[in-house]
Design an enzyme around this catalytic site. Structure first.
Site, mmCIF file in Angstrom:
data_model
loop_
_atom_site.group_PDB
_atom_site.id
_atom_site.type_symbol
_atom_site.label_atom_id
_atom_site.label_comp_id
_atom_site.label_asym_id
_atom_site.label_seq_id
_atom_site.Cartn_x
_atom_site.Cartn_y
_atom_site.Cartn_z
ATOM 1 N N ASP A 1 -22.357 -26.831 -50.549
ATOM 2 C CA ASP A 1 -23.048 -26.960 -49.257
ATOM 3 C C ASP A 1 -24.495 -26.491 -49.279
ATOM 4 O OD1 ASP A 1 -19.897 -26.078 -47.992
ATOM 5 O OD2 ASP A 1 -20.867 -28.018 -47.710
ATOM 6 N N HIS B 1 -17.684 -18.727 -53.412
ATOM 7 C CA HIS B 1 -16.573 -19.682 -53.425
ATOM 8 C C HIS B 1 -15.299 -18.971 -53.867
ATOM 9 C CE1 HIS B 1 -14.259 -23.358 -54.243
ATOM 10 N NE2 HIS B 1 -15.142 -23.952 -53.506
HETATM 11 C C1 SDX Z 1 -16.415 -25.072 -49.099
HETATM 12 O O1 SDX Z 1 -12.025 -23.971 -51.200
HETATM 13 C C2 SDX Z 1 -12.811 -25.001 -51.458
HETATM 14 O O2 SDX Z 1 -12.661 -25.683 -52.462
HETATM 15 C C3 SDX Z 1 -13.904 -25.260 -50.387
HETATM 16 C C4 SDX Z 1 -14.938 -26.318 -50.726
HETATM 17 C C5 SDX Z 1 -14.319 -27.716 -50.803
HETATM 18 O O3 SDX Z 1 -14.919 -28.558 -51.460
HETATM 19 O O4 SDX Z 1 -13.287 -27.941 -50.077
HETATM 20 O O5 SDX Z 1 -15.554 -25.998 -51.960
HETATM 21 C C6 SDX Z 1 -16.007 -26.410 -49.631
HETATM 22 O O6 SDX Z 1 -15.865 -24.626 -48.136
HETATM 23 C C7 SDX Z 1 -17.450 -24.286 -49.843
HETATM 24 C C8 SDX Z 1 -17.706 -22.878 -49.217
HETATM 25 C C9 SDX Z 1 -18.637 -23.037 -48.003
HETATM 26 N N1 SDX Z 1 -18.785 -21.767 -47.286
HETATM 27 C C10 SDX Z 1 -19.901 -21.003 -47.333
HETATM 28 O O7 SDX Z 1 -20.879 -21.277 -48.023
HETATM 29 C C11 SDX Z 1 -19.886 -19.777 -46.416
HETATM 30 C C12 SDX Z 1 -20.420 -18.542 -47.166
HETATM 31 N N2 SDX Z 1 -19.440 -18.159 -48.213
HETATM 32 C C13 SDX Z 1 -18.489 -17.090 -47.844
HETATM 33 O O8 SDX Z 1 -18.076 -17.112 -46.507
HETATM 34 C C14 SDX Z 1 -17.377 -16.978 -48.903
HETATM 35 O O9 SDX Z 1 -17.982 -16.946 -50.128
HETATM 36 C C15 SDX Z 1 -16.255 -17.999 -48.932
HETATM 37 C C16 SDX Z 1 -15.612 -18.201 -47.603
HETATM 38 C C17 SDX Z 1 -16.749 -19.316 -49.440
HETATM 39 C C18 SDX Z 1 -15.194 -17.490 -49.936
HETATM 40 O O10 SDX Z 1 -14.631 -16.369 -49.377
HETATM 41 P P1 SDX Z 1 -13.556 -15.471 -50.189
HETATM 42 O O11 SDX Z 1 -13.103 -16.174 -51.414
HETATM 43 O O12 SDX Z 1 -12.517 -15.014 -49.218
HETATM 44 O O13 SDX Z 1 -14.420 -14.254 -50.701
HETATM 45 P P2 SDX Z 1 -14.588 -12.864 -49.948
HETATM 46 O O14 SDX Z 1 -14.997 -13.101 -48.517
HETATM 47 O O15 SDX Z 1 -13.371 -12.055 -50.218
HETATM 48 O O16 SDX Z 1 -15.863 -12.253 -50.715
HETATM 49 C C19 SDX Z 1 -15.705 -11.420 -51.867
HETATM 50 C C20 SDX Z 1 -16.932 -10.492 -51.817
HETATM 51 C C21 SDX Z 1 -17.025 -9.688 -50.509
HETATM 52 O O17 SDX Z 1 -17.747 -8.503 -50.777
HETATM 53 P P3 SDX Z 1 -16.895 -7.112 -51.052
HETATM 54 O O18 SDX Z 1 -15.994 -6.910 -49.842
HETATM 55 O O19 SDX Z 1 -16.145 -7.354 -52.340
HETATM 56 O O20 SDX Z 1 -17.956 -6.050 -51.157
HETATM 57 O O21 SDX Z 1 -18.135 -11.284 -51.878
HETATM 58 C C22 SDX Z 1 -18.874 -11.103 -50.656
HETATM 59 C C23 SDX Z 1 -17.904 -10.557 -49.643
HETATM 60 O O22 SDX Z 1 -18.592 -9.799 -48.636
HETATM 61 N N3 SDX Z 1 -19.381 -12.432 -50.282
HETATM 62 C C24 SDX Z 1 -20.590 -12.680 -49.796
HETATM 63 C C25 SDX Z 1 -20.655 -14.064 -49.631
HETATM 64 N N4 SDX Z 1 -19.500 -14.614 -50.003
HETATM 65 C C26 SDX Z 1 -18.703 -13.605 -50.406
HETATM 66 N N5 SDX Z 1 -21.616 -11.867 -49.508
HETATM 67 C C27 SDX Z 1 -22.743 -12.453 -49.013
HETATM 68 N N6 SDX Z 1 -22.883 -13.794 -48.819
HETATM 69 C C28 SDX Z 1 -21.860 -14.623 -49.125
HETATM 70 N N7 SDX Z 1 -21.980 -15.949 -48.931
#
Ligand code: SDX
Length: 430
Positions: free
Chosen positions: A368, A311
């Site tokens: 989720d 998140h």
């Molecule tokens: C919702 O914003 C809100 O409030 C949203 C929400 C709401 O109520 O409106 O809470 C609802 O959208 C919840 C999120 C639902 N999405 C998912 O579950 C999809 C999986 N999650 C990821 O796509 C991700 O965690 C996000 C999109 C939720 C957040 O993305 P960010 O903040 O841009 O984080 P990032 O992509 O920069 O990740 C930071 C690091 C990265 O690794 P490094 O490059 O530092 O090595 O964490 C890793 C990412 O690769 N990472 C994950 C991961 N999420 C982040 N690695 C594996 N699996 C994951 N799910």
């Protein structure tokens, strides 16, 4: 005007010159640097792709502490609201800023009933969607179409708030239920005046002439709670889209229709559908191999991500995920459902929470991760999960839209950029 208190100045030194920028403090001690005059003063803009460090507004509605796992709507903790309120009371709270008394709730409910029908001509739109049409596409299309059937809504800014809010809250529920019946090939079921918000929705989904439908208070309570968990979340992606569209003075229906499309994405509200698809893939194609899934999620070479995990704001367990997990166990135990996907989900969670990769990045289950398993047990198909997220988020979108519209700071959303493209060159020279 939404006030944050100015508590100090920050000094910025650029090219040998120093500039003073106001620092504000919010209700819970969070701090903000006011950069509204930065470019005029310094010639600089800020650079913040994804807006992870950028406050778009001051707001009275929702407070999140991502480090402590706190979520409050209008000062009430999410656990308090899911335990003691129903979804319609929370919708009223988000829009008005206070919980309704008996008279206010009765008037709000009565308006919900008055607004629950769609113009009969709108029913025919469903016949024109292909049978495989995703219900989120139908939802967005039907919401923006509402303004054509109710031209007075083109200028929804002038409509009385409760009428505007209940019209959309009630009609979106009907639109969603009709989309489900379209997909099932079943006759649509009209809303009933004697049923609550959730009972009406479940009846419009599951009533058939041959089987009927009898509301179940345990399932109704669970659905109320799941919708409350999703009702608002401050400046998330879809709320930002709703406000960006509204900031151009487009009407509420155009703004909400755009928000539905933003929510659809699997990185956002579409994750609840993606979680189930991920769990089914692990079960059906990966022989339940949770370790393998975690390794894939960690690999930079593999686009696979652990859906329902991570998140932008929560760097600890999402408080909504904790509640959703309890609801999941309660619903499955009550229905006597033994869903192997729950076991896979719990093994994934345990594996991730004890893995350094996820720990270092503060990746925890989000809202989720468990919601879809409850919806499955209730009998809702996977492609309807994000539709339910939209039903839940609608009062939050409306509250944020109204707050943006009424704020004296209200300006059209128009970020800047850092241009790194080609310098001037001419067609003839090339
Ligand atoms: C919702 O914003 C809100 O409030 C949203 C929400 C709401 O109520 O409106 O809470 C609802 O959208 C919840 C999120 C639902 N999405 C998912 O579950 C999809 C999986 N999650 C990821 O796509 C991700 O965690 C996000 C999109 C939720 C957040 O993305 P960010 O903040 O841009 O984080 P990032 O992509 O920069 O990740 C930071 C690091 C990265 O690794 P490094 O490059 O530092 O090595 O964490 C890793 C990412 O690769 N990472 C994950 C991961 N999420 C982040 N690695 C594996 N699996 C994951 N799910």
């Amino acid at each position: 005007m939404l006030y944050a208190k100015e508590i100090s100045k920050a000094t910025l030194e650029v090219n040998g010159k120093t500039f003073q920028l106001p620092v504000y403090m919010g209700t819970e001690g969070e701090m903000a640097l006011d950069i509204r005059n930065l470019r005029a003063q310094t010639g600089l803009i800020t650079y913040d792709p994804g807006f992870g460090n950028t406050g778009a507004c001051a707001s009275n509605i929702t407070y999140i502490d991502g480090e402590k796992g706190i979520l409050r709507y209008r000062g009430y903790d999410i656990a308090d609201l899911t335990e003691h309120c129903n979804f319609l009371e929370v919708a009223y709270l988000l829009v008005h800023g206070f919980l309704p008394n008996k008279e206010e709730y009765a008037a709000f409910s009565s308006m919900m009933n008055q607004h629950s029908m769609l113009h009969e001509d709108m029913r025919h739109f469903y016949n024109l969607f292909p049978e495989h049409a995703h219900p989120m596409a139908m939802l967005s299309a039907m919401v923006v179409t509402l303004s054509t059937f109710y031209p007075e809504l083109e200028h929804s800014a002038n409509e009385a708030i409760d009428s505007m809010v209940t019209r959309l809250l009630s009609k979106l529920r009907t639109i969603a239920a009709f989309a489900y019946k379209k997909m099932k090939g079943h006759p649509i079921v009209y809303p009933r005046p004697d049923l609550s918000y959730c009972d009406n929705f479940l009846n419009m989904l599951f009533y058939t002439p041959v089987n009927g439908y009898k509301p179940d208070p345990v399932i109704t309570k669970a659905l109320n709670q799941l919708l409350i968990l999703q009702a608002d979340h401050e400046q998330n992606c879809s709320s930002t889209v709703v406000k960006a569209v509204g900031s151009s003075d487009a009407n509420l229906y155009a703004s909400i229709s755009a928000g539905i499309c933003a929510l659809w994405g699997p990185k956002h509200g579409g994750a609840n559908q993606a979680v189930i698809e991920m769990l089914e893939d692990i079960q059906n194609n990966q022989h339940g191999d949770v370790i393998g899934a975690l390794e894939r999620a960690k690999s930079k070479e593999d686009p696979f991500r652990l859906m329902g995990f991570g998140h932008r704001v929560y760097k600890t367990y999402d408080p909504r995920a904790e509640i959703a997990k309890k609801i999941c166990h309660k619903v499955l135990d009550y229905l006597g459902v033994n869903d192997p996907l729950l076991d896979i989900a719990q093994r994934l969670e345990a594996g991730a929470l004890s893995d350094q990769y996820f720990q270092e990045r503060h990746l925890y289950p989000n809202v989720d991760f468990y919601t879809g398993i409850s919806y499955r047990a209730i009998g809702i198909p996977t492609n309807m999960f994000t539709v339910l997220f939209a039903l839940g988020r609608l009062p939050g979108w409306i509250a944020q839209w109204l707050e943006m519209r009424d704020a004296s700071e209200h300006r059209i959303y128009r970020p800047r950029q850092l241009y790194v493209g080609p310098k001037l060159h001419s067609v003839k020279a090339d």
